[in-house]
Structures are given as structure tokens and as C-alpha cells.
Design an enzyme around this catalytic site. Structure first.
Site, short mmCIF file in Angstrom:
data_model
loop_
_atom_site.label_atom_id
_atom_site.label_comp_id
_atom_site.label_asym_id
_atom_site.label_seq_id
_atom_site.Cartn_x
_atom_site.Cartn_y
_atom_site.Cartn_z
N GLY A 225 0.85 -1.27 -0.29
CA GLY A 225 -0.41 -0.47 -0.34
C GLY A 225 0.82 1.16 0.13
CB SER A 226 0.04 4.90 1.10
OG SER A 226 -0.86 4.84 1.61
N GLY A 230 2.08 2.53 5.52
CA GLY A 230 3.96 1.19 5.11
C GLY A 230 4.40 2.23 6.84
CD GLU A 247 7.33 -5.14 -1.47
OE1 GLU A 247 7.97 -4.30 -2.26
OE2 GLU A 247 8.39 -5.91 -1.62
CD GLN A 328 -5.40 7.95 -6.61
OE1 GLN A 328 -5.18 7.50 -5.77
NE2 GLN A 328 -4.25 8.60 -7.11
CD GLU A 379 2.93 5.72 -5.20
OE1 GLU A 379 2.47 5.56 -3.90
OE2 GLU A 379 3.51 4.62 -6.01
P1 NAD Z 1 -3.03 2.34 1.50
O1 NAD Z 1 -1.87 2.53 1.93
O2 NAD Z 1 -4.06 3.17 1.99
O3 NAD Z 1 -3.95 1.00 1.85
C1 NAD Z 1 -3.13 -0.19 1.72
C2 NAD Z 1 -4.38 -0.99 2.52
O4 NAD Z 1 -3.90 -0.53 3.77
C3 NAD Z 1 -5.51 -1.20 2.40
O5 NAD Z 1 -6.07 -2.15 2.74
C4 NAD Z 1 -6.05 -0.15 3.81
O6 NAD Z 1 -7.39 -0.42 4.07
C5 NAD Z 1 -4.95 -0.48 4.63
N1 NAD Z 1 -4.56 0.43 5.91
C6 NAD Z 1 -5.33 1.49 5.73
N2 NAD Z 1 -4.51 2.25 7.19
C7 NAD Z 1 -3.96 0.99 7.53
C8 NAD Z 1 -3.67 1.14 9.08
N3 NAD Z 1 -3.48 2.11 10.44
N4 NAD Z 1 -3.42 -0.08 9.28
C9 NAD Z 1 -3.57 -0.71 8.94
N5 NAD Z 1 -3.59 -1.20 7.83
C10 NAD Z 1 -4.34 0.07 6.61
O7 NAD Z 1 -2.52 1.88 -0.09
P2 NAD Z 1 -4.23 2.53 -1.62
O8 NAD Z 1 -4.72 3.46 -1.59
O9 NAD Z 1 -5.09 0.98 -1.13
O10 NAD Z 1 -2.71 1.48 -2.06
C11 NAD Z 1 -2.27 2.52 -3.25
C12 NAD Z 1 -0.59 2.40 -2.92
O11 NAD Z 1 -0.30 1.29 -3.12
C13 NAD Z 1 0.24 3.16 -3.77
O12 NAD Z 1 0.77 4.37 -2.52
C14 NAD Z 1 0.88 2.11 -4.40
O13 NAD Z 1 2.73 3.07 -4.92
C15 NAD Z 1 1.45 0.73 -3.62
N6 NAD Z 1 1.46 -0.43 -4.33
C16 NAD Z 1 3.00 -0.78 -3.61
C17 NAD Z 1 2.66 -1.68 -4.24
C18 NAD Z 1 4.45 -2.86 -4.05
O14 NAD Z 1 4.46 -4.03 -4.82
N7 NAD Z 1 5.46 -1.84 -4.17
C19 NAD Z 1 1.74 -2.80 -5.15
C20 NAD Z 1 0.29 -1.98 -5.12
C21 NAD Z 1 0.11 -0.99 -5.23
#
Ligand code: NAD
Length: 478
Positions: A225-226, A230, A247, A328, A379
Site C-alpha cells: 500500500g502507501s 506502511g 511494499e 484519487q 508518487e
Molecule cells: P493504502 O495504504 O491507503 O491502503 C493499503 C491497505 O492498507 C488497505 O487495505 C487499507 O485499508 C489498509 N490500511 C489503511 N490504513 C491502515 C492502518 N492504519 N493499519 C492497517 N492497515 C491500514 O494504499 P492504497 O491506496 O490502497 O494503495 C495504493 C498504494 O499502494 C500506492 O502508494 C502504491 O504505490 C502502493 N502499491 C505498492 C505496490 C508494491 O508492490 N510496491 C503494489 C501495489 C500498490
């Protein structure tokens, strides 16, 4: 309207209110209602996963193989229907949705094979009459947290190795795309996954995700995720000494040298920058172009970008689907404005109103930019790319590496020496030569460096590092 529940201990259970899953190509199309869980739901799911752990870690490799193989076969058999569902909830084109489902199938089948290929080491002791065995064991209960942009492939590349190496799972998918995660859960159940081995709790990150990460009964967290989320997860896992794999984002450079073959470079940059609406962590967002080819490349990119067909993800002629949601889209539009205020020349990038009401945006190219601008440091995660002029190879390489991220990097050149030097010097986890920065194989290591990734790599045999732990056993033979 059909309602979908979470899976806990082999039962489908409603853990809270139902929320609409809306099609970003057509907001009047509601895919279904999905129940959101809470911290109490995570407690029951973790308890179920813990209870199922001993049985699953001791089951035969053949049984694990057969489950993963059956899931892989089912995903392939249903790839048209699941791909359609994916495109409907995430907005990538139907071809991309079907392709991603096939990839998820291949991931399950790869790890089905890995169930039968788990090896250890036997080493001689430095002392007499002692045998040493080094074996891998499951980590225990793993928590999987996934983003919306690859709603079936990323769950697959976390669930399959987790189960293959004998762990039990609690997964929390992105709240924007619960549909694909629910389909995988249904398929696991249909294929005979024992109760509690795989648990799905849908819901918000701030409640369900947070509860999963901080639960003392969870031994490891794999997160995609973001960056912000992370870092937050890393802090909690650090405090609890919990194994963690992150990731996160990218700001991936694609270098185009003077000698590049534009019939390769332009399609690679169009694909890398705009396909999947630019919503890929591996997207090429910085096109670093050597001065001698800069103007010709910029003209060719502008022309090719102008020919892309933007529309409903399910329309067969669409090349670029909608942005995933209003939030978004607004963020992307703000970056387009930022590009203007940073004195970039902006081509495209405007919001599009099509017949169906959705979150459509024209792809954007930012010209005349430099690597220090915010549009080139942060990003964007939308269909937006910048062109940055470089004086020569060294300058291009220095700018490629001058970023907080380190996921992928690419170079288009016909010069073997430069390609080799770039592969060796790019500070990333994955390098592409004459290929888009996005688009990777399913059987080899995936991940990055610097701010993009933390912990062991995902996918292929490298996944064993995260999903298993090493034990060294000594036995006196006397
Ligand atoms: P996000 O961080 O908003 O959410 C990712 C996940 O984390 C979701 O399931 C969300 O509900 C959960 N989450 C949110 N807050 C949390 C918390 N406090 N505790 C635990 N879990 C929580 O990201 P997104 O908007 O869903 O995805 C987009 C991002 O993902 C982009 O930054 C993209 O670059 C990244 N991404 C990375 C890869 C990689 O392999 N490097 C692959 C795909 C996407």
C-alpha cells in the site's frame, strides 16, 4: 442487492454494516454490498487462524499442493467472469482484468509446486558425532493487508506462499475492492480449504487493518500500500518485534538514451506511464530523456498519448479505464495544477465527462520539468508522467537514482555497455532494459529498495524468506 460477508473459521459471517462497492466506470452500477468488520471481528478471525495452525502446519505437502493447485485451476477456468468483476470494481480494462486473474492463477499453481519443493540443509558439525539439520518452519498466523490496484494478483501472491509454507491467514483487503478478495475466499472454501486456515475480514484500514497489525496473536504482517500506511505499520510491528514486509510506492524512472529505438521506447513509455490508468506502483512516472532525442521523443509521446482511448473499463475498445474513485481523481487533478504552478508545460490531464458518469481523466504529460519539482518527487498514482531532459548517461543515471523510492527503473538504449552499467547502478529492486518499468514475471523476486520496500522480497522462491523461519537442529549421534 446481493450481500457479501467475511469468512471466519470456515463460516460466512456478517461482522458489521454493509457498504456499497461502486463501479468507477459507471457510478450508477453497484456491484454488491460488503459487510465491514471491526476489531472484535479480527479477534475471532485470529483465534480461528491460531486454532487451525497446528493442523495446517502438520498436513502433508501433497494436501497443501492440491488445495493451491485447485484454486489456481479454478481461477483460470473462471478468468473471464472474475476479470470482468475486477474491471468493474477497480476500473482497469477488461483485458487487464482477465490478465491479472490469469496471473493470480499462475501464482497459485507456482506455489502449489513449491509445496513439494521445500528443502533444508544438512551440514557437518565442527564437533565430532553431531548432526546438524537446517529446516524451514511456518511463521504461524500471518496478517495480509492489500491495496486496491491489483485486487486479485496481490492477494494471490500473499495468500499462496503463506499457505504453501504452512501458515494460516487473516486477510484484510482494500475497502475499495472487496469483490475480488471475496471471490478468492469463496474459491478457497470450494476447493476444500480447512476451516480457519484462511480468514477474510473486510473493512476499513483504520479499524480492521489497525486491529490486525496490533493483534498479539498475529506473528507476521505482509503489507502492500502507501508509504504513509506502511510507515505506521512498521512502527507498530517494530514495537511488537513482529516480522513485517512492506511494499509501498514508487517514482520509477525510465531513461531514454539518444540511441534508443523509438519504436520500442515510445510504446514502452506509453505502457509504463498510462496503462492501468497509471495506478501501478511500478508505473514510469519520470521519463528521463537524453537531450539529443528529447524533442523527437516528446513529440512522439504526445502523439501516441493523444491516440489512447479512454472509456468504460468493460468496453472492448478502451485502453485506459477510469481512475479508481473520486478521492484519487481529485488528488490527480491537484497534481496537474501543481505541475502548472511549477511551470511545467501540461498536455492533457483534464477531467473527462463521458456518457456514463465515472471518474475519467485524460492522460497527462508534463514537459520542461526538472527532477527537483514536487511532481517528480511525490508518487501521483494516476495517468500522469513527466519528461525530464538529461545531458548524458551519467546525468540521467544520477537523476534516476535521485529519489526517495527504489522500486523499478528502466532504460531504452541499443548500447550494451550502457545497459549493463544501468543494470548495475540503478538503486532499485527491479531493472528493465528496452521494456516498460511495469510488467513483471510471477515466478521471480519482486520488491524494491529505499522508501519503496522493507523486509524480504515477495514472489518466487524468495517468498520463503518471509513466510518461513529457519531452525537449526543439533543431534548427538553417540
Ligand atoms: P493504502 O495504504 O491507503 O491502503 C493499503 C491497505 O492498507 C488497505 O487495505 C487499507 O485499508 C489498509 N490500511 C489503511 N490504513 C491502515 C492502518 N492504519 N493499519 C492497517 N492497515 C491500514 O494504499 P492504497 O491506496 O490502497 O494503495 C495504493 C498504494 O499502494 C500506492 O502508494 C502504491 O504505490 C502502493 N502499491 C505498492 C505496490 C508494491 O508492490 N510496491 C503494489 C501495489 C500498490
Amino acid at each position: 442487492m446481493k450481500k457479501y460477508d467475511s469468512l471466519v473459521g470456515g463460516e460466512w459471517v456478517c461482522l458489521g454494516d454493509y457498504h456499497e462497492n461502486v463501479n468507477p466506470s459507471d457510478v450508477s452500477d453497484v456491484i454488491g454490498l460488503y459487510s465491514y468488520g471491526d476489531a472484535a471481528g479480527i479477534d475471532t478471525a485470529v483465534a480461528a487462524a491460531r486454532a487451525a495452525q497446528p493442523g495446517w502446519r502438520n498436513i502433508t505437502p501433497q494436501a497443501r499442493h492440491d488445495l493451491l493447485d485447485a484454486v489456481g485451476n479454478t481461477l483460470a477456468k473462471r478468468s473471464q467472469e472474475i476479470g470482468r468483476m475486477l474491471s468493474r470494481e477497480e476500473g482497469k480494462t477488461l483485458a487487464e482484468g482477465i490478465g491479472e486473474t490469469m496471473r493470480a492463477s499462475q501464482v497459485f499453481k507456482f506455489f502449489a509446486g513449491e509445496c513439494l519443493r521445500q528443502v533444508g540443509d544438512i551440514q557437518p558439525s565442527v564437533r565430532p558425532d553431531i548432526d546438524i539439520e537446517i529446516t524451514r518452519e511456518p511463521v504461524g498466523v500471518v496478517g495480509l493487508i492489500t491495496p486496491w490496484n491489483f485486487p486479485i494478483a496481490i492477494p494471490a501472491w500473499k495468500i499462496a506462499p503463506a499457505l504453501a509454507y504452512g501458515n494460516t491467514v487473516v486477510m484484510k483487503p482494500a475497502d475499495l475492492t472487496p469483490g475480488c478478495a471475496h471471490v478468492i475466499a469463496e474459491i478457497l472454501v470450494e476447493c476444500g480449504c480447512p476451516a480457519g486456515v484462511f480468514n477474510l475480514v473486510m473493512g476499513r484500514g483504520s479499524t480492521v487493518g489497525e486491529a490486525l497489525v496490533s493483534h498479539p496473536g498475529v506473528d507476521a504482517i505482509s503489507f502492500t500500500g502507501s508509504v504513509t500506511t506502511g510507515h505506521h505499520i512498521a512502527e507498530i510491528c517494530g514495537r511488537m518485534l513482529k516480522k513485517v514486509q512492506l511494499e509501498m510506492g514508487g517514482k520509477n524512472p525510465m531513461v531514454v538514451m539518444n540511441d534508443a529505438d523509438l519504436s520500442i521506447a515510445v510504446p514502452a513509455c506509453i505502457n509504463g506511464t498510462f496503462f492501468s490508468t497509471g495506478q501501478r506502483c511500478t508505473a514510469s512516472s519520470r521519463l528521463i530523456v537524453e537531450a539529443g532525442i528529447h524533442d523527437e521523443f516528446a513529440a512522439a509521446m504526445t502523439k501516441a498519448m493523444g491516440q489512447l482511448k479512454i472509456g468504460d473499463a468493460l468496453d472492448a475498445s478502451t485502453q485506459i479505464g477510469p481512475v479508481v474513485d473520486a478521492k484519487q481523481l481529485n488528488s490527480n487533478l491537484e497534481y496537474v495544477e501543481l505541475a502548472r504552478s511549477e511551470a511545467a508545460q501540461v498536455i492533457g490531464g483534464e477531467r473527462l465527462e463521458l456518457t456514463k458518469k465515472g471518474f475519467y481523466q485524460a492522460p497527462a504529460l508534463f514537459l520542461g520539468t526538472d527532477n527537483s519539482m514536487r511532481i517528480n518527487r511525490e508518487e501521483i498514482f494516476g495517468p500522469c508522467g513527466s519528461i525530464i531532459k538529461a545531458e548524458n548517461f551519467d546525468h540521467a543515471l544520477a537523476m534516476a537514482n535521485d529519489t526517495d523510492f527504489g522500486l523499478t527503473a528502466g532504460i531504452c538504449t541499443q548500447n550494451l555497455k550502457m545497459a549493463r552499467e544501468f543494470k548495475r547502478s540503478a538503486e532499485v529492486g527491479m531493472v528493465m532494459v528496452n521494456l516498460p518499468t511495469a510488467g513483471v514475471d510471477y515466478h521471480v523476486a519482486f520488491g524494491g529498495r529505499k522508501g519503496s520496500s522493507y523486509g524480504p522480497r515477495e514472489q518466487g522462491r524468495y517468498a520463503a524468506e518471509f513466510y518461513s523461519t529457519v531452525k537449526t537442529s543439533y543431534q548427538f549421534a553417540g
